[in-house]
Motif scaffolding. Structure first.
Motif, mmCIF file in Angstrom:
data_model
loop_
_atom_site.group_PDB
_atom_site.id
_atom_site.type_symbol
_atom_site.label_atom_id
_atom_site.label_comp_id
_atom_site.label_asym_id
_atom_site.label_seq_id
_atom_site.Cartn_x
_atom_site.Cartn_y
_atom_site.Cartn_z
ATOM 1 N N GLN A 125 2.543 10.381 -0.199
ATOM 2 C CA GLN A 125 2.019 9.202 0.491
ATOM 3 C C GLN A 125 3.073 8.121 0.657
ATOM 4 O OE1 GLN A 125 1.148 10.307 -2.455
ATOM 5 N NE2 GLN A 125 0.524 8.686 -3.897
ATOM 6 N N ILE A 126 4.015 8.046 -0.292
ATOM 7 C CA ILE A 126 5.101 7.071 -0.185
ATOM 8 C C ILE A 126 6.194 7.587 0.751
ATOM 9 C CG2 ILE A 126 6.909 5.840 -1.443
ATOM 10 C CD1 ILE A 126 4.134 4.772 -1.987
ATOM 11 N N ALA A 127 6.496 8.873 0.677
ATOM 12 C CA ALA A 127 7.543 9.450 1.523
ATOM 13 C C ALA A 127 7.260 9.211 3.004
ATOM 14 C CB ALA A 127 7.671 10.941 1.242
ATOM 15 N N LYS A 128 5.977 9.230 3.385
ATOM 16 C CA LYS A 128 5.617 8.977 4.781
ATOM 17 C C LYS A 128 5.938 7.542 5.192
ATOM 18 C CE LYS A 128 1.312 10.085 4.619
ATOM 19 N NZ LYS A 128 -0.093 10.320 5.066
ATOM 20 N N LEU A 129 5.835 6.612 4.235
ATOM 21 C CA LEU A 129 6.049 5.191 4.518
ATOM 22 C C LEU A 129 7.501 4.755 4.360
ATOM 23 C CD1 LEU A 129 2.960 3.764 2.582
ATOM 24 C CD2 LEU A 129 3.141 4.149 5.046
ATOM 25 N N TRP A 130 8.294 5.587 3.691
ATOM 26 C CA TRP A 130 9.640 5.154 3.322
ATOM 27 C C TRP A 130 10.500 4.727 4.521
ATOM 28 C CZ3 TRP A 130 11.329 3.186 -0.841
ATOM 29 C CH2 TRP A 130 12.705 3.024 -1.036
#
Length: 269
Positions: A219-224
């Protein structure tokens, strides 16, 4: 001599120095290499409201009167947010104005309502929602809207950080476009603007920013990429200010406080 100040709310060497050394923030790296820098102590507690006022006045919270995000009034059950009307003492731009120097103040926290200065002022963080009187002189607002089509001096709830990274990128771009336009259009002797977005972003994503394991969670990798875009935009703003420097101009990068992980809260009373 002229002075340019770029404020970066929540800037901390713990985060920014490694990225600069890795080549991710090339303009900040240049400042660290060619300029002078150091770790400074913030106010106690290190809240944005009183810390920025201490920066602008040179006074402690006990002397300038802003000690929290709220008005201090024991007789009221509901208190309003702190504002420029609470500030006791003279800000640096007032002192400069008394000596005939023109000033430009853009997006500095606790400058609402904007005060009359020898130049112009666009208020920033802690501007109440829906207000259209956030500029001095008043007609400057229409000039800003002609350039951007929209403007909000404080797009988020001041005490509830937004999690909308697209809004971070959007409003960061608009705020910087306005800052550059005003700097180019209206000549002043002292110019200051503040980048507010990173403080909001770090309140929400601090664990991801400091822990690679968290950063790699799906979920964070998508926002990074959006998170990185905000820091790239900050570095581009530094680069823009560096390009304005000549033999008669001094650049300051300033922050109200740093950042760190908080594991425990306790009530002293």
């Amino acid at each position: 001599m002229k002075v340019i100040v770029l404020g970066i709310d929540g800037a901390t060497f713990d985060l920014l120095r490694p990225w600069a050394e890795q080549g991710k923030l090339s303009h900040l790296a240049r400042v660290l290499h060619e300029g002078t820098h150091g770790i400074l102590r913030s106010t106690i507690p290190p809240y944005s409201a009183q810390a920025w006022v201490s920066m602008m006045t040179g006074k402690s919270p006990a002397k300038h009167g802003v000690v929290d995000f709220f008005e201090q009034d024991a007789g009221r059950e509901l208190r309003g947010y702190a504002s420029s009307t609470l500030i006791q003492g003279e800000a640096i731009w007032d002192t400069l104005g008394r000596h005939g120097k023109r000033v430009g103040i853009v997006n500095v926290p606790l400058t609402y309502p904007p005060l009359a200065v020898n130049g112009y002022m666009v208020s920033g963080f802690m501007t109440p929602k829906g207000r259209d009187d956030y500029t001095y002189p008043r007609e400057l607002r229409e000039e800003i809207l002609r350039v951007t089509g929209e403007y909000d001096p404080d797009p988020w709830d001041p005490l509830t950080p937004s999690q909308d990274l697209h809004s971070f990128v959007h409003w960061m771009e608009i705020a910087e476009r306005v800052a550059r336009y005003l700097q180019e259009k209206h000549t002043v002797d002292f110019y200051i603007s503040v980048i507010q977005v990173l403080d909001q972003l770090q309140h929400i994503f601090w664990d991801a920013l400091t822990d690679e394991k968290v950063r790699n969670e799906p979920q964070i990798a998508k926002l990074w990429p959006l998170i990185e875009q905000c820091y790239t935009a900050m570095d581009a703003a530094i680069g823009h200010r560096l390009n304005l420097i000549d033999s008669e101009t001094t650049l300051f990068l300033v922050s109200d406080h740093g950042f760190q992980t908080v594991n425990t809260w306790f009530n002293v009373n």
